[in-house]
Design an enzyme around this catalytic site. Structure first.
Site, mmCIF file in Angstrom:
data_model
loop_
_atom_site.group_PDB
_atom_site.id
_atom_site.type_symbol
_atom_site.label_atom_id
_atom_site.label_comp_id
_atom_site.label_asym_id
_atom_site.label_seq_id
_atom_site.Cartn_x
_atom_site.Cartn_y
_atom_site.Cartn_z
ATOM 1 N N HIS A 139 55.744 -23.295 25.482
ATOM 2 C CA HIS A 139 54.393 -23.844 25.315
ATOM 3 C C HIS A 139 54.567 -25.219 24.676
ATOM 4 C CE1 HIS A 139 52.414 -20.092 26.326
ATOM 5 N NE2 HIS A 139 53.177 -19.443 25.472
ATOM 6 N N GLU A 152 58.775 -12.957 19.680
ATOM 7 C CA GLU A 152 58.400 -13.801 18.529
ATOM 8 C C GLU A 152 58.827 -13.234 17.171
ATOM 9 O OE1 GLU A 152 54.199 -14.531 18.986
ATOM 10 O OE2 GLU A 152 54.506 -15.773 20.763
ATOM 11 N N ASP A 170 53.466 -23.884 29.705
ATOM 12 C CA ASP A 170 52.294 -24.751 29.853
ATOM 13 C C ASP A 170 52.557 -26.016 29.054
ATOM 14 O OD1 ASP A 170 51.701 -23.727 27.236
ATOM 15 O OD2 ASP A 170 50.143 -22.405 28.018
ATOM 16 N N GLU A 187 56.566 -18.669 29.803
ATOM 17 C CA GLU A 187 55.132 -18.888 29.548
ATOM 18 C C GLU A 187 54.807 -20.375 29.585
ATOM 19 O OE1 GLU A 187 53.797 -16.837 25.987
ATOM 20 O OE2 GLU A 187 55.086 -15.119 26.385
ATOM 21 N N ASN A 238 62.146 -12.845 23.721
ATOM 22 C CA ASN A 238 61.224 -13.906 24.133
ATOM 23 C C ASN A 238 60.625 -14.591 22.910
ATOM 24 O OD1 ASN A 238 59.698 -15.087 26.441
ATOM 25 N ND2 ASN A 238 57.898 -14.117 25.499
HETATM 26 C C1 XIL Z 1 48.094 -14.979 24.760
HETATM 27 C C2 XIL Z 1 47.098 -14.746 25.887
HETATM 28 O O1 XIL Z 1 47.244 -15.771 26.838
HETATM 29 C C3 XIL Z 1 45.685 -14.718 25.333
HETATM 30 O O2 XIL Z 1 44.776 -14.317 26.355
HETATM 31 C C4 XIL Z 1 45.589 -13.772 24.156
HETATM 32 O O3 XIL Z 1 44.303 -13.879 23.578
HETATM 33 C C5 XIL Z 1 46.638 -14.067 23.109
HETATM 34 O O4 XIL Z 1 47.921 -14.029 23.715
HETATM 35 N N1 XIL Z 1 52.860 -16.045 23.296
HETATM 36 C C6 XIL Z 1 52.894 -14.862 24.018
HETATM 37 C C7 XIL Z 1 51.723 -14.480 24.856
HETATM 38 O O5 XIL Z 1 53.918 -14.183 24.054
HETATM 39 O O6 XIL Z 1 51.544 -13.081 24.915
HETATM 40 C C8 XIL Z 1 50.459 -15.137 24.354
HETATM 41 O O7 XIL Z 1 49.404 -14.827 25.274
HETATM 42 C C9 XIL Z 1 50.651 -16.626 24.195
HETATM 43 C C10 XIL Z 1 51.724 -16.922 23.186
#
Ligand code: XIL
Length: 300
Positions: A206, A127, A237, A235, A169
């Site tokens: 996401h 990020e 969802d 990741e 990422n």
């Molecule tokens: C999130 C986790 O799912 C949570 O449990 C935590 O509180 C915050 O981080 N991008 C990422 C992940 O790279 O590490 C994040 O995970 C979600 C967004």
């Protein structure tokens, strides 16, 4: 095939999930996770605050719980994450300049050294790009150490564990028309042209109302792959859990040979960082397969 992992393996890919160490005692959770997935990402346990809570003192207890569960059950592990503006321990948040730069290097060496030879791919940098229309870097304490911090992180990582694939990422780099996507694309192209070691790009993916799945997602995956890196969906969802959108995502990955696998960010809706109301995953809170699960299995 009758599970996500086995179905993905038919084309040489993996299908993974985020695993939370605190849920490994929940047999409903571990039964599904063990049955369906063949790649594991620690949801929080390998992050900077977890692995180096005090400067120079590493703690791998929770990370190792996730790692050991995965490997004992025949799964591979993605490492997440080594250099990030978020989930930094307090001591790191207070550092700046060359002290912070050196702390980042020490952190990468400490964590990658512990897991040397054991990790499929590391999210070396997470990020680092800004949202919005700038296409540039996000402001952070790491960015303020100098624009070269990302390539320093990748060079350090390559030396620390030459066996691991090294990934950049990020989220909101799924839509090819967005400036953030182009910013990351230009960085990867520059790294490849100058020989900075990078092996993969992780599309967090996401998806929600503000950053929905877009039909140009396949173009994004193809474009990164054409630079000579693997692409992983890291990741996934989807708010609301649309079966059609899940199938589109999987089909877009399958269309690109260098898209090597998909990870969903949790097992059941009740495990999601978004809360179960978002219903963004493949299993409901009771562990039942959702329509999205069937759509993914059929697409694989
Ligand atoms: C999130 C986790 O799912 C949570 O449990 C935590 O509180 C915050 O981080 N991008 C990422 C992940 O790279 O590490 C994040 O995970 C979600 C967004």
């Amino acid at each position: 095939a009758s599970t996500l992992g086995a179905a993905a393996a038919q084309s040489g890919r993996y299908f993974g999930t985020a695993i939370a160490s605190g849920k490994l005692g929940d047999s409903a959770y571990t039964t599904i996770a063990n049955r369906e997935f063949d790649m594991v990402t620690a949801e929080n346990e390998m992050k900077i605050d977890a692995t180096e809570p005090n400067r120079g003192q590493f703690n791998f207890s929770a990370g190792d719980r996730v790692y050991n569960w995965a490997v004992q059950n025949g799964k591979r592990v993605r490492g997440h994450t080594l250099a990030w503006h978020s989930q930094q321990p307090g001591w790191m948040q207070q550092l700046s300049g060359s002290t912070l730069r050196q702390a980042m290097i020490n952190h990468i060496n400490g964590v990658m050294g512990h897991y040397k030879g054991k990790i499929y791919a590391w999210d070396v940098v997470n990020e680092a790009y800004a949202d919005g229309n700038s296409g540039g870097r996000r402001d952070s304490n790491l960015q303020r150490t100098g624009n070269d911090w990302i390539e320093v992180a990748f060079r350090t990582a390559r030396a620390a564990d030459p066996a691991a694939k090294l990934c950049y990422n990020d989220y909101n780099i799924d839509n090819w028309s967005w400036a953030k996507t182009q910013g990351v694309y230009n960085m990867v192209r520059d790294f490849k042209s100058r020989g900075v070691p990078i092996d993969c790009v992780g599309l967090q993916s996401h998806f929600n109302g503000n950053s929905p799945y877009n039909g140009n997602y396949r173009t994004t995956i193809q474009s990164f792959a054409a630079l000579g890196v693997d692409v992983q969906i890291t990741e996934l969802d989807i708010q609301g859990g649309s079966a059609t959108t899940y199938a589109n995502v999987v089909n877009d990955c399958l269309a690109v040979p260098r898209c090597t696998g998909v990870t969903v960010w949790g097992v059941r809706d009740s495990d999601s960082w978004l809360g179960s109301g978002a219903a963004p995953l493949l299993f409901d809170g009771n562990g039942n397969k959702k329509a999205a699960y069937t759509a993914v299995l059929n697409a694989l």
